[in-house]
Structure formats: C-alpha cells, structure tokens
Design a protein around this motif. Structure first.
Motif, short mmCIF file in Angstrom:
data_model
loop_
_atom_site.label_atom_id
_atom_site.label_comp_id
_atom_site.label_asym_id
_atom_site.label_seq_id
_atom_site.Cartn_x
_atom_site.Cartn_y
_atom_site.Cartn_z
N ASN A 69 0.79 -1.23 -0.05
CA ASN A 69 -0.07 -0.01 0.06
C ASN A 69 0.92 1.23 0.10
OD1 ASN A 69 -2.07 1.73 0.31
ND2 ASN A 69 -2.53 1.21 2.42
N ASN A 70 1.56 1.39 -0.97
CA ASN A 70 2.33 2.78 -1.17
C ASN A 70 2.46 3.04 -2.96
OD1 ASN A 70 4.82 1.34 -2.39
ND2 ASN A 70 5.07 0.74 -0.44
N GLU A 71 3.13 4.05 -3.14
CA GLU A 71 3.03 4.71 -4.36
C GLU A 71 3.81 4.12 -5.37
OE1 GLU A 71 3.78 9.06 -6.21
OE2 GLU A 71 1.93 8.99 -4.96
N LEU A 78 1.75 -0.95 -12.28
CA LEU A 78 1.32 0.01 -13.31
C LEU A 78 2.04 -0.57 -14.44
CD1 LEU A 78 0.11 3.12 -11.88
CD2 LEU A 78 -1.13 1.71 -13.53
N ALA A 79 3.38 -0.97 -14.24
CA ALA A 79 4.46 -1.02 -15.29
C ALA A 79 4.06 -2.20 -16.17
CB ALA A 79 5.86 -1.01 -14.73
N GLY A 94 -9.68 1.77 -3.39
CA GLY A 94 -9.53 2.11 -2.28
C GLY A 94 -8.38 2.75 -1.89
N VAL A 95 -7.32 2.75 -2.41
CA VAL A 95 -6.22 3.32 -2.42
C VAL A 95 -5.55 3.69 -3.79
CG1 VAL A 95 -5.27 2.56 0.01
CG2 VAL A 95 -4.79 1.43 -2.04
N LEU A 100 -4.07 5.59 -10.28
CA LEU A 100 -4.20 4.50 -11.26
C LEU A 100 -5.22 4.90 -12.44
CD1 LEU A 100 -5.05 1.77 -8.66
CD2 LEU A 100 -3.01 1.69 -9.86
N GLU A 101 -6.22 5.67 -12.16
CA GLU A 101 -7.06 6.12 -13.16
C GLU A 101 -6.42 7.06 -14.44
OE1 GLU A 101 -10.78 5.57 -10.24
OE2 GLU A 101 -9.93 7.79 -10.80
#
Length: 367
Positions: A69-71, A78-79, A94-95, A100-101
């Motif tokens: 749960n971190n950026e 995402l990669a 939720g996080v 992400l969008e």
C-alpha cells in the motif's frame, strides 16, 4: 476461435470479500473470461485488512498480484500493464484510485484497449456532478469504453454526457458453481435475514426496511450479517451475526424463510442496479424480498420470482402473510430464472463481444 488476449485488471480484491462487495462480481466475470481464453492478471493492494480476511486462495483462472500500500508499489504494478492487450481499471480500489486512473491512460501502448469498469456508477456520477473540479471528469473521454456494474439507460446517458465514448452496463449475475442450494444451518435460522456492510448511503434504508419491520414483528426472528453493525441499536428479536464469509453465503441464503435486499441510496435512485447478493440468493433458491427500484422486472417477475416492498411497513406486511410453502415456491422460481438468464457465463459472453468488436475496428485479430 481461441482467444489469447492478456488482461491487466486493477481492482479492490479478487481473493477477499472483506469490505469489498464487488469480490464475487469480479470472480464471476473473470472466471468465465478465463474459460473463453483470456489470460487475466488481477492487481490488488494490501489494504483494509482484506488479505487477513481472504475467502479464497489464489485461483487457477487468474494470476493475483498483491502489492504494498504505497505509491512506489502502485507504479511497479502499473508497469506490468505494458504486457497486456486489455487494461482495466475498476472503481473503488480504495487506495491510489486517482493515480491508477490517470496512469493506465498515460502508460497505454499502441492498440491497447483501456477500460474503466465502474462497480459503483451512481456514486461516481454523483461525485463528478457535485464537483466540477473532480479530476476524473477529464479522464472519462480518454477511456475506450466505460463498463458499469449496472444502472441501465440513466447511467449510460450520464456517462455519455461526461464524454464517454461508450458506456455499457454489465450486470451482476450468478456463478452456479459457488452459489447454490445447501443444507440449512441453525446459525442462520430466522424469518428474515439481511446481509450487507454498514455504509453511510445504506444505513437509513436498513433502518427503514429491516429494523423498522423487525420492530413491528416482535414475535418473528431477524438476523443481520455484514461488517460494522456491532454497535447499532436493534430490537431484541434482531441478532447480529457479524461478517459472513462467502463460504457461508449459501447457508445464510437458504436457511431463513426469506432474505432481504436493500439497495444503497445511489443505486436505488438510479435504478437498474441489482446487487450481486440478489443473484446469489436467487441461485440458492432463497425467497427474496427487495426494496423497490426501477428495473426490477427486467431481472425478475415481481410476485412470482421476487417480492417487492416500498417501505418497512410493507416488508412487515409481507412477512405476516408469507407461508413457508409460498416462500419456497418463490425461491425456486427465482433460481430457475437466474440459471436461464442471469449467469456470469451470459455476462462474459457479452463482454467478449465488446472486446472483439473493438479489436475488429482496429483490424487486429484476437488470435
């Protein structure tokens, strides 16, 4: 034609239904897409204690990737979308939802199909309507399509007004392999049961349709399951049974004389938004009493396959007059209807048609 397309799916959780009402919806859709040949990787954050409350192990029909749960971890998963033909960002992770969008669009590769799958469209649309500065407003037109958990024409029209290229509802359904009739369980024996987490836009309707009805029928037994109800004032004939794991959903649906469906405010207002639990309960042969919402008769025949109430008083009146035999007949009719028209196999085939049509427009083969 066998499908070889890879799907990167960013959602709340596939393996845990804890504070995650969309879990069985994801499972039903993705399992059937896998059977159609799609290779799905599901990316979910380690958040809200979901991993500590798993309902299922990692399934054979999807690769599950749990990220911290971190950026930094969010960017790492995402990669991985670079290897996918189809990228799906679901609402309500939720996080890091905004991140992400935005990033699935920024990182898109040539000919990738990028989809926003909204499992709470009425709430998303209300949020964007009330906040002209909502960052998602600018992103909507950039997605190739928006799929929604439900909502019918009102949701289609609203998303189109925000610039969506296409908006198509993909309704909840039944997975008959997981939700079906089982033996009764004494833990859930009662006249009326309700299952749902305590959420701000549901609580007032639970008070009206469930707790008010219980107060009017002190001689009958009521049970409520879900997270968050422990400190809610209730009459003596109501028992709170806590979080009900998916392995117990069938017994929870089969055992009571009837089960109650209560929509969240936004979904009742928009209509055409049956909860996943309606189909799960029907698949188990439960007699369902539901609050009224526009579009019920699109899914079930009122009076024959489902009972409809406009208030807590009407729920109480239905229960006063409902015999066990009548309840069983309504539950059986509901089960026959969902098996005939509303399984996830039906829904996945609808989704496959959407995917195929998109790639055909690009003159790209799915093989």
């Amino acid at each position: 034609m066998e499908n070889k397309l890879k799907v990167a799916f960013y959602g709340s959780s596939l393996v845990s239904a804890y504070w995650n009402g969309a879990a069985t919806y994801y499972r039903g859709i993705i399992k059937e897409l896998s059977r159609l040949g799609y290779q799905v990787a599901f990316y979910e954050p380690d958040a809200y204690e979901r991993q500590q409350h798993r309902d299922i192990p990692d399934p054979e029909w999807a690769k599950v990737v749990v990220y911290d749960n971190n950026e930094e971890s969010a960017f790492k998963v995402l990669a991985e979308a670079a290897h996918a033909d189809i990228v799906i960002k679901a609402s309500g992770v939720g996080v890091f939802d905004e991140l992400l969008e935005e990033q699935v669009l920024k990182l898109r590769k040539e000919n990738q199909l990028v989809i926003f799958w909204d499992v709470d469209a009425p709430a998303t649309l209300e949020r964007m309507t009330n906040n002209p500065a909502d960052p998602f407003r600018e992103l909507v037109p950039q997605y190739d399509m928006v799929l929604t958990y439900g909502g019918g024409q009102p949701v289609i029209d609203a998303y189109t007004a925000f610039g969506a290229k296409r908006c198509i509802p993909v309704y909840n359904a039944l997975d008959p392999e997981t939700h079906h009739p089982v033996s009764e369980d004494a833990r859930f024996a009662c006249d009326l049961a309700f299952l749902g987490n305590r959420l701000p836009d549901r609580e007032a309707r639970v008070e009206e349709f469930f707790l008010k009805a219980a107060g009017k029928l002190p001689e009958q037994k009521f049970k409520i399951g879900g997270s968050g109800w422990g400190d809610k004032p209730m009459t003596e004939n109501v028992e709170y049974v806590g979080h009900v794991y998916t392995k117990d959903h069938n017994a929870f649906n089969c055992t009571p004389k009837a089960v109650l469906n209560i929509s969240r405010d936004s979904m009742a207002k928009m209509g055409f938004s049956p909860a996943t639990r309606v189909f799960e309960a029907a698949g188990a042969g439960a007699c369902i009493i539901t609050d009224y919402w526009l579009g019920i008769d699109f899914f079930f025949e009122p009076g024959k396959e489902i009972l409809v109430a406009a208030s807590g008083d009407e729920v109480a009146e239905i229960l006063r007059n409902l015999s066990v035999e009548e309840a069983k007949a309504i539950g059986e009719a509901a089960k026959e209807r969902v098996l005939r028209s509303h399984t996830y196999e039906h829904r996945a085939k609808e989704v496959q048609k959407l995917f195929s049509a998109h790639f055909q427009l690009l003159n790209i083969s799915e093989v």
